[in-house]
Scaffold this motif. Structure first.
Motif, PDB file in Angstrom:
ATOM      1  N   LEU A   1       7.966   7.853  -3.218  1.00 36.59           N
ATOM      2  CA  LEU A   1       6.659   7.980  -2.568  1.00 36.59           C
ATOM      3  C   LEU A   1       5.975   9.316  -2.825  1.00 36.59           C
ATOM      4  O   LEU A   1       4.770   9.440  -2.600  1.00 36.59           O
ATOM      5  CB  LEU A   1       6.818   7.760  -1.053  1.00 36.59           C
ATOM      6  N   ASP A   2       6.728  10.284  -3.289  1.00 34.07           N
ATOM      7  CA  ASP A   2       6.142  11.591  -3.565  1.00 34.07           C
ATOM      8  C   ASP A   2       5.062  11.520  -4.645  1.00 34.07           C
ATOM      9  O   ASP A   2       4.138  12.333  -4.673  1.00 34.07           O
ATOM     10  CB  ASP A   2       7.244  12.569  -3.986  1.00 34.07           C
ATOM     11  N   LYS A   3       5.162  10.551  -5.522  1.00 35.17           N
ATOM     12  CA  LYS A   3       4.196  10.462  -6.629  1.00 35.17           C
ATOM     13  C   LYS A   3       2.925   9.693  -6.235  1.00 35.17           C
ATOM     14  O   LYS A   3       1.975   9.626  -7.026  1.00 35.17           O
ATOM     15  CB  LYS A   3       4.843   9.829  -7.853  1.00 35.17           C
ATOM     16  N   TYR A   4       2.922   9.136  -5.020  1.00 30.58           N
ATOM     17  CA  TYR A   4       1.732   8.413  -4.564  1.00 30.58           C
ATOM     18  C   TYR A   4       0.960   9.270  -3.567  1.00 30.58           C
ATOM     19  O   TYR A   4       1.541   9.820  -2.630  1.00 30.58           O
ATOM     20  CB  TYR A   4       2.122   7.092  -3.895  1.00 30.58           C
ATOM     21  N   PRO A   5      -0.353   9.391  -3.742  1.00 31.47           N
ATOM     22  CA  PRO A   5      -1.135  10.200  -2.789  1.00 31.47           C
ATOM     23  C   PRO A   5      -1.165   9.552  -1.412  1.00 31.47           C
ATOM     24  O   PRO A   5      -1.248   8.326  -1.286  1.00 31.47           O
ATOM     25  CB  PRO A   5      -2.541  10.226  -3.411  1.00 31.47           C
ATOM     26  N   GLU A   6      -1.074  10.382  -0.385  1.00 34.61           N
ATOM     27  CA  GLU A   6      -1.122   9.886   0.982  1.00 34.61           C
ATOM     28  C   GLU A   6      -2.474   9.258   1.265  1.00 34.61           C
ATOM     29  O   GLU A   6      -3.508   9.737   0.805  1.00 34.61           O
ATOM     30  CB  GLU A   6      -0.882  11.053   1.953  1.00 34.61           C
TER      31      GLU A   6
ATOM     32  N   ASN B   1       0.862  -1.176   0.000  1.00 34.82           N
ATOM     33  CA  ASN B   1       0.000   0.000   0.000  1.00 34.82           C
ATOM     34  C   ASN B   1       0.905   1.235   0.000  1.00 34.82           C
ATOM     35  O   ASN B   1       1.413   1.646   1.041  1.00 34.82           O
ATOM     36  CB  ASN B   1      -0.907  -0.011   1.238  1.00 34.82           C
ATOM     37  N   MET B   2       1.112   1.812  -1.162  1.00 37.80           N
ATOM     38  CA  MET B   2       2.025   2.943  -1.288  1.00 37.80           C
ATOM     39  C   MET B   2       1.493   4.190  -0.590  1.00 37.80           C
ATOM     40  O   MET B   2       2.259   5.036  -0.123  1.00 37.80           O
ATOM     41  CB  MET B   2       2.290   3.239  -2.773  1.00 37.80           C
ATOM     42  N   GLY B   3       0.151   4.284  -0.488  1.00 37.87           N
ATOM     43  CA  GLY B   3      -0.459   5.419   0.207  1.00 37.87           C
ATOM     44  C   GLY B   3      -0.128   5.377   1.692  1.00 37.87           C
ATOM     45  O   GLY B   3       0.147   6.415   2.312  1.00 37.87           O
ATOM     46  N   ARG B   4      -0.154   4.175   2.256  1.00 37.34           N
ATOM     47  CA  ARG B   4       0.203   4.031   3.666  1.00 37.34           C
ATOM     48  C   ARG B   4       1.704   4.223   3.865  1.00 37.34           C
ATOM     49  O   ARG B   4       2.143   4.799   4.863  1.00 37.34           O
ATOM     50  CB  ARG B   4      -0.221   2.657   4.187  1.00 37.34           C
ATOM     51  N   ALA B   5       2.476   3.717   2.916  1.00 34.79           N
ATOM     52  CA  ALA B   5       3.929   3.922   2.983  1.00 34.79           C
ATOM     53  C   ALA B   5       4.228   5.416   2.992  1.00 34.79           C
ATOM     54  O   ALA B   5       5.066   5.893   3.768  1.00 34.79           O
ATOM     55  CB  ALA B   5       4.608   3.253   1.791  1.00 34.79           C
TER      56      ALA B   5
ATOM     57  N   ALA C   1       6.035   7.347   6.099  1.00 34.21           N
ATOM     58  CA  ALA C   1       7.362   7.912   5.848  1.00 34.21           C
ATOM     59  C   ALA C   1       7.390   9.431   5.947  1.00 34.21           C
ATOM     60  O   ALA C   1       8.428  10.013   6.272  1.00 34.21           O
ATOM     61  CB  ALA C   1       7.851   7.492   4.458  1.00 34.21           C
ATOM     62  N   LYS C   2       6.268  10.062   5.698  1.00 34.94           N
ATOM     63  CA  LYS C   2       6.231  11.527   5.580  1.00 34.94           C
ATOM     64  C   LYS C   2       6.760  12.273   6.803  1.00 34.94           C
ATOM     65  O   LYS C   2       7.587  13.188   6.664  1.00 34.94           O
ATOM     66  CB  LYS C   2       4.800  11.976   5.261  1.00 34.94           C
ATOM     67  N   PRO C   3       6.302  11.945   8.039  1.00 34.03           N
ATOM     68  CA  PRO C   3       6.805  12.693   9.211  1.00 34.03           C
ATOM     69  C   PRO C   3       8.328  12.620   9.350  1.00 34.03           C
ATOM     70  O   PRO C   3       8.994  13.631   9.568  1.00 34.03           O
ATOM     71  CB  PRO C   3       6.104  12.020  10.395  1.00 34.03           C
TER      72      PRO C   3
END
Length: 217
Positions: free
Chosen positions: A200-205, A172-176, A180-182
């Motif tokens: 991961l920048d190209k996948y929506p959170e 699940n790239m959105g969960r990844a 990872a974001k914080p």
């Protein structure tokens, strides 16, 4: 000529000030060490822990892993959580003559079962890498989650990797992205690596994903 003399004077003055500052810092550390040693005579676990750190890091004293081991062991024996954790890290480090990954794991497990977030993350890392323990990605995710729920960012970085690579969970790239974001924003190396390696920048959170609800997007 006058400007040259003034420049030399200023340079000498600055060097002298730096020497005084360094001497004051060394004197302060020498006194702190004496204070910790006196407190250690009364079995103060924090004093043992601080002395262990000083000799492990080798700041203002010669690095001495044996002394660090002795002080961390004493702190751990007296129930000092961070002392036990640092003892485990000392055994884990290949830079010391006391490297023993199995013994380190025993301490990490002891603390992890008590709810110590950094140790829970370490147990997850053992399970992910298959060091001492057999590889078990699902079990590793459980430990990462337990640690992450306490706000431990390194565990969130590891969870981001598990979701991005689909290890122990459905990919699940959105969960990844969410995990990872914080850490990515704060410059945590592992989160930065996961973010960049998996782009991961190209996948929506995953907006519906809340860290306190790990099984419900």
């Amino acid at each position: 000529m006058i400007k040259y003399i003034i420049l030399i004077f200023l340079t000498i003055n600055l060097v002298a000030q730096e020497d005084i500052s360094l001497e004051n810092e060394n004197n302060k550390m020498t006194q702190e060490i004496k204070d910790y040693q006196e407190a250690a005579l009364n079995d103060d676990p924090e004093a043992y822990f601080q002395l262990g750190k000083i000799y492990f890091e080798g700041k203002h004293v010669f690095k001495d892993y044996l002394k660090a081991l002795e002080y961390f062991s004493a702190a751990s024996y007296l129930g000092h959580t961070q002392g036990t954790y640092n003892l485990a890290l000392l055994y884990l480090s290949q830079k010391t003559p006391f490297h023993d990954a199995k013994r380190a794991l025993s301490y990490f497990l002891e603390l992890a079962r008590q709810g110590h977030a950094p140790s829970q993350n370490r147990v997850g890392m053992y399970l992910t890498a298959g060091i001492i323990l057999e590889k078990d990605f699902k079990e590793a995710v459980k430990w990462y989650e337990a640690s992450s729920k306490q706000g431990y960012i390194n565990a969130q970085c590891n969870l981001a990797f598990m979701y991005a690579s689909g290890k122990g969970v459905w990919q699940n790239m959105g969960r990844a992205h969410a995990f990872a974001k914080p850490g990515y924003k704060k410059g945590y190396k592992l989160c930065v690596k996961v973010w960049e390696d998996f782009d991961l920048d190209k996948y929506p959170e995953d907006k519906g994903f809340k860290f306190k609800f790990y099984n419900e997007p």
